[in-house]
Design an enzyme around this catalytic site. Structure first.
Site, mmCIF file in Angstrom:
data_model
loop_
_atom_site.group_PDB
_atom_site.id
_atom_site.type_symbol
_atom_site.label_atom_id
_atom_site.label_comp_id
_atom_site.label_asym_id
_atom_site.label_seq_id
_atom_site.Cartn_x
_atom_site.Cartn_y
_atom_site.Cartn_z
ATOM 1 N N ALA A 1 37.927 39.508 36.956
ATOM 2 C CA ALA A 1 37.676 38.080 36.726
ATOM 3 C C ALA A 1 37.647 37.677 35.250
ATOM 4 O O ALA A 1 37.297 36.535 34.936
ATOM 5 C CB ALA A 1 36.409 37.591 37.423
ATOM 6 N N ALA A 2 38.043 38.581 34.355
ATOM 7 C CA ALA A 2 38.096 38.188 32.934
ATOM 8 C C ALA A 2 39.104 37.051 32.753
ATOM 9 O O ALA A 2 38.829 36.050 32.078
ATOM 10 C CB ALA A 2 38.494 39.382 32.076
ATOM 11 N N GLY A 3 40.279 37.209 33.382
ATOM 12 C CA GLY A 3 41.303 36.154 33.275
ATOM 13 C C GLY A 3 40.842 34.869 33.941
ATOM 14 O O GLY A 3 41.077 33.769 33.420
ATOM 15 N N ASP A 4 40.184 34.983 35.082
ATOM 16 C CA ASP A 4 39.700 33.782 35.779
ATOM 17 C C ASP A 4 38.665 33.049 34.928
ATOM 18 O O ASP A 4 38.648 31.809 34.875
ATOM 19 C CB ASP A 4 39.065 34.166 37.122
ATOM 20 C CG ASP A 4 40.046 34.862 38.038
ATOM 21 O OD1 ASP A 4 41.256 34.570 37.937
ATOM 22 O OD2 ASP A 4 39.615 35.711 38.840
#
Ligand code: RIB
Length: 307
Positions: free
Chosen positions: A249-252
């Site tokens: 979820a880093a990109g999210d």
């Protein structure tokens, strides 16, 4: 009127196992721990935008299983308006995630309710007149995503698209996208260009601009991110130095935080720094939505780093 970020996308329960190292094909290994944690690229982006202070509506579907209510409650507890979430007979979206010691992950999706609805079932739940932007990913049925893109185009609502999981896109579809946020793998699948750092991200993003996208952000993990737009010079924002324990979820987090910053009218370099700080904090914690920071935490990191 307060403008909204509208997310039309996936809602998953993540079944997360932590391992020392990923198993090889055919190998069985013991895990170090297991957890059920709310996730899904769409829901994660909605939570990230809401925790950054934006008004957010989630449009999607959960199932009729025991995870469904937990998934809705977690969104609502983060301040996301869940009136756009349907219930479809069957299982909720499930992601089986393995995270190794370095924080890298492998993810296998079982779409369930995310793949069980058509555009006609959700079109009335999209608050078009209040939308600052509509955020889309690639974890629901493609026909729904494409229909939302086309309707957004007719109504003049900017489409922010995160092509994850990666997919090939027709040139005509690229012309429907205002903002494309993607990582090195995803931009390679779409453009064929290998990207390993900021220098080669710029020409690769340029190919998307030529196809009609208005602005592109390439996220590069510990190399930061690069913005390329139709006007102005490219912007490279270095990553914040942190100890990663789980990159899920880093990109999210980056996308939701950037959308919230844009909704407030922050200039691009400031919005990128804010999003980079939010995603840096996310990788220092376990889980998807569980790892997404609140606005005050992000602002503290920015202040401490003098950025
Ligand atoms: O981007 C991370 C997400 O991908 C996880 O939460 C998982 O649900 C998958 O959708």
């Amino acid at each position: 009127m307060v403008k909204k970020i509208v997310v039309v996308g996936s809602i998953n329960m993540d079944l997360v196992t932590n391992v020392e190292a990923f198993p090889r094909p055919g190998e069985t290994i013991h895990s170090l721990g297991v957890a059920y944690l709310p996730g899904g690229k769409g829901a994660n982006q909605a939570v990230a935008a809401a925790r950054s202070g934006a008004s957010v509506r989630m449009v999607g579907a959960v199932g009729t299983d025991s995870f469904a209510q937990t998934l809705i409650d977690n969104l609502a507890d983060s301040g996301v308006d869940t009136s756009g979430v349907l219930r479809k007979e069957g299982h909720s979206g499930l992601a089986v995630i393995t995270v190794d010691r370095s924080g890298e992950n492998h993810i296998v999706l079982a779409g369930g309710s995310n793949k069980a609805f058509g555009y006609g079932e959700i079109e009335g739940r999209i608050p078009w007149d209040e939308a600052h932007a509509v955020l889309l990913q690639n974890e629901i049925d493609w026909s729904v995503t494409e229909a939302v893109m086309r309707e957004a185009g007719r109504r003049g609502v900017p489409v922010w698209f995160n092509p994850a999981p990666a997919l090939k896109l027709e040139p005509e579809v690229l012309g429907l996208i205002h903002t494309c946020i993607l990582n090195e793998t995803e931009i390679e699948v779409i453009t064929g260009a290998k990207v390993s750092g900021a220098d080669d991200a710029v020409p690769a993003a340029g190919r998307l601009l030529e196809a009609g996208v208005r602005q592109v952000v390439v996220t590069l993990g510990d190399k930061g991110c690069v913005w390329v737009g139709r006007e102005g010079e490219p912007v490279h924002v270095p990553a914040f130095k942190v100890q990663a324990v789980d990159t899920t979820a880093a990109g999210d987090t980056f996308i939701g935080a950037m959308a919230a910053a844009s909704c407030e009218g922050k200039p691009v370099p400031e919005a990128l720094r804010y999003a980079a700080a939010a995603s840096a904090l996310a990788v220092t914690r376990h889980g998807a939505q569980a790892s997404i920071p609140a606005r005050d935490e992000v602002e503290r990191l920015l202040a401490d780093a003098g950025r």
